[in-house]
Write a protein that holds these residues in place. Sequence first.
Motif, PDB file in Angstrom:
ATOM      1  N   THR A  45    -182.440   0.393  21.172  1.00  0.00           N
ATOM      2  CA  THR A  45    -183.677   0.777  21.830  1.00  0.00           C
ATOM      3  C   THR A  45    -184.645  -0.394  21.771  1.00  0.00           C
ATOM      4  O   THR A  45    -184.507  -1.300  20.954  1.00  0.00           O
ATOM      5  CB  THR A  45    -184.294   2.020  21.170  1.00  0.00           C
ATOM      6  OG1 THR A  45    -185.371   2.512  21.969  1.00  0.00           O
ATOM      7  CG2 THR A  45    -184.823   1.718  19.787  1.00  0.00           C
ATOM      8  N   GLY A  46    -185.644  -0.367  22.654  1.00  0.00           N
ATOM      9  CA  GLY A  46    -186.598  -1.473  22.701  1.00  0.00           C
ATOM     10  C   GLY A  46    -185.870  -2.784  22.934  1.00  0.00           C
ATOM     11  O   GLY A  46    -185.017  -2.887  23.793  1.00  0.00           O
ATOM     12  N   ASP A  47    -186.225  -3.799  22.129  1.00  0.00           N
ATOM     13  CA  ASP A  47    -185.554  -5.097  22.235  1.00  0.00           C
ATOM     14  C   ASP A  47    -184.490  -5.274  21.163  1.00  0.00           C
ATOM     15  O   ASP A  47    -183.961  -6.380  20.988  1.00  0.00           O
ATOM     16  CB  ASP A  47    -186.587  -6.233  22.122  1.00  0.00           C
ATOM     17  CG  ASP A  47    -187.491  -6.297  23.343  1.00  0.00           C
ATOM     18  OD1 ASP A  47    -186.957  -6.206  24.461  1.00  0.00           O
ATOM     19  OD2 ASP A  47    -188.721  -6.419  23.183  1.00  0.00           O
ATOM     20  N   ALA A  48    -184.197  -4.216  20.427  1.00  0.00           N
ATOM     21  CA  ALA A  48    -183.202  -4.303  19.349  1.00  0.00           C
ATOM     22  C   ALA A  48    -181.807  -4.044  19.902  1.00  0.00           C
ATOM     23  O   ALA A  48    -181.579  -3.067  20.607  1.00  0.00           O
ATOM     24  CB  ALA A  48    -183.528  -3.296  18.248  1.00  0.00           C
ATOM     25  N   GLY A  49    -180.889  -4.959  19.570  1.00  0.00           N
ATOM     26  CA  GLY A  49    -179.518  -4.805  20.050  1.00  0.00           C
ATOM     27  C   GLY A  49    -178.549  -5.556  19.183  1.00  0.00           C
ATOM     28  O   GLY A  49    -178.703  -5.635  17.952  1.00  0.00           O
ATOM     29  N   GLY A  50    -177.557  -6.169  19.817  1.00  0.00           N
ATOM     30  CA  GLY A  50    -176.526  -6.877  19.079  1.00  0.00           C
ATOM     31  C   GLY A  50    -177.053  -8.008  18.229  1.00  0.00           C
ATOM     32  O   GLY A  50    -176.513  -8.288  17.154  1.00  0.00           O
ATOM     33  N   MET A  51    -178.125  -8.677  18.692  1.00  0.00           N
ATOM     34  CA  MET A  51    -178.684  -9.773  17.919  1.00  0.00           C
ATOM     35  C   MET A  51    -179.210  -9.290  16.567  1.00  0.00           C
ATOM     36  O   MET A  51    -179.075  -9.973  15.550  1.00  0.00           O
ATOM     37  CB  MET A  51    -179.806 -10.459  18.702  1.00  0.00           C
ATOM     38  CG  MET A  51    -180.272 -11.776  18.088  1.00  0.00           C
ATOM     39  SD  MET A  51    -181.626 -12.531  19.003  1.00  0.00           S
ATOM     40  CE  MET A  51    -183.026 -11.789  18.162  1.00  0.00           C
ATOM     41  N   GLY A 347    -170.664  -9.239  23.188  1.00  0.00           N
ATOM     42  CA  GLY A 347    -170.312  -7.840  23.397  1.00  0.00           C
ATOM     43  C   GLY A 347    -169.899  -7.153  22.112  1.00  0.00           C
ATOM     44  O   GLY A 347    -168.739  -6.764  21.950  1.00  0.00           O
ATOM     45  N   LEU A 348    -170.862  -6.984  21.189  1.00  0.00           N
ATOM     46  CA  LEU A 348    -170.548  -6.372  19.892  1.00  0.00           C
ATOM     47  C   LEU A 348    -170.053  -4.939  20.038  1.00  0.00           C
ATOM     48  O   LEU A 348    -169.195  -4.493  19.275  1.00  0.00           O
ATOM     49  CB  LEU A 348    -171.777  -6.415  18.975  1.00  0.00           C
ATOM     50  CG  LEU A 348    -172.173  -7.782  18.419  1.00  0.00           C
ATOM     51  CD1 LEU A 348    -173.431  -7.658  17.562  1.00  0.00           C
ATOM     52  CD2 LEU A 348    -171.044  -8.387  17.607  1.00  0.00           C
ATOM     53  N   LEU A 368    -167.224 -11.271  27.094  1.00  0.00           N
ATOM     54  CA  LEU A 368    -166.369 -10.074  27.048  1.00  0.00           C
ATOM     55  C   LEU A 368    -164.879 -10.389  27.164  1.00  0.00           C
ATOM     56  O   LEU A 368    -164.068  -9.694  26.545  1.00  0.00           O
ATOM     57  CB  LEU A 368    -166.810  -9.069  28.116  1.00  0.00           C
ATOM     58  CG  LEU A 368    -168.114  -8.334  27.780  1.00  0.00           C
ATOM     59  CD1 LEU A 368    -168.613  -7.523  28.971  1.00  0.00           C
ATOM     60  CD2 LEU A 368    -167.925  -7.422  26.566  1.00  0.00           C
ATOM     61  N   PRO A 369    -164.457 -11.424  27.923  1.00  0.00           N
ATOM     62  CA  PRO A 369    -163.033 -11.758  27.899  1.00  0.00           C
ATOM     63  C   PRO A 369    -162.535 -12.238  26.535  1.00  0.00           C
ATOM     64  O   PRO A 369    -161.331 -12.211  26.276  1.00  0.00           O
ATOM     65  CB  PRO A 369    -162.921 -12.884  28.948  1.00  0.00           C
ATOM     66  CG  PRO A 369    -164.037 -12.622  29.896  1.00  0.00           C
ATOM     67  CD  PRO A 369    -165.157 -12.146  29.009  1.00  0.00           C
TER      68      PRO A 369
END
Length: 448
Positions: A45-51, A347-348, A368-369
Amino acid sequence: MAIASIDPLDWDRSHEHDGVPGFPPTPNRIALLSVHTSPLDQPGTGDAGGMNVYITEVAKRLAARGVEIDIFTRATSGDLAPMVKMSEGVTVRHITAGPFQGLWKEDLPGQLCAVTSGILRAEASRPEGWYDLVNSHYWLSGQVGWLASERWNVPLVHAMHTMAKVKNLNLAEGDAPEPEGRVIGEQQVVDAADRLVANTDTEARQLIDLYNADPHRVAVVHPGVDLDSFTPGNRAQARSRVGLADDKLILLFVGRIQPLKAPDVLLRATAALVTATPSLRDRIQLVVVGGPSGSGLAHPHALEDLAVELHIGDLVRFVPPVGHDELVHWYRAADICVVPSYSESFGLVAIEAQASGIPVIAARVGGLPTAVADSVSGVLVDGHDPREWANALAGLLTDDTLRAKYARGAIGHSAGFGWEATASATLEVYRDALASRNRRISADALLR
């Protein structure tokens, strides 16, 4: 093109070889910068993701090897403590810069001076030479890290995670391009960094081809997955836990809801699939786990509205972001995880799903590949035509044997992406940057 090859087994995990000829120095303390999003925030959510996951997992493992980590991030609430101990050896330091709330990521360039000032003040309260190296994540942090590294005379190691030029080459329909100011800012960071960390060979090539990065300063370090948390499990138990029926074919999307991640492509593909094969309507359920982010915040209910417009509102279940302890049950409950993004540095989600024993259908873009082994752990799809995606979904949903084969392949493929290997390779990049800086200092001294 000579890109640094990182072997995580090249160096010992401790400091015992520091000062020994042939062994580069190990940093004692790292200033890790994540200006626009905190590792304490909930991914999805927001700017929180795989990083956020990347920073958290690598920092904990570096600290376990004796490297003290201070993570600097902008405070987004007045209730946050100035310092939060995230784990042993890892401290999150909140810097006040601008209003706590209501400040979009796009507005943050105007606050970088305040962020830099706060970080420099924090370092000034320590003995001289407190930090051995700056590691910045995302271009906003890179701008701050550039100034801090010059002020402290220490190396700057930078990880882009996403790049404006790459995103602008792969825009979703209707999505706004990244501004020229970001492009310029990224170029400045690329030019200033002692080392650039790329998630994949593809990202390394993009840094070199699009930003003219020095190949000798680019190192490829694959992100990882928590192989202790994301493991295969009992599907029936997982479905009971998350409230999904045993007899359904479950398609799972996990991630931030924004055009870049292309959840709309999955909805359109699902609609095309059930239109072409009406018998599947009673069997399919699509689960979307995540919250609005980026340009998706402008229309937070757009995806729900699209599901209704496509006449599949009854097939889609929307779930707010969940922690990884709960997320693994959603993976285990699924038949297929779908990652249709227009751009992904790695692509975690794809790796987490595979580690949980779930095959993945993903776009053939970015990293992703690397994350998905085509025809081994899943399927890679060219382009974003919903009809092509519907065909890919149908091919896997209607073939139980193939799905089981890819599930086995997913477990095997993901086993090579543990966070321990990522931490080892990251430490090697740090040592290389320090050794290179020390060589330059010695060479300059000889010329005086």
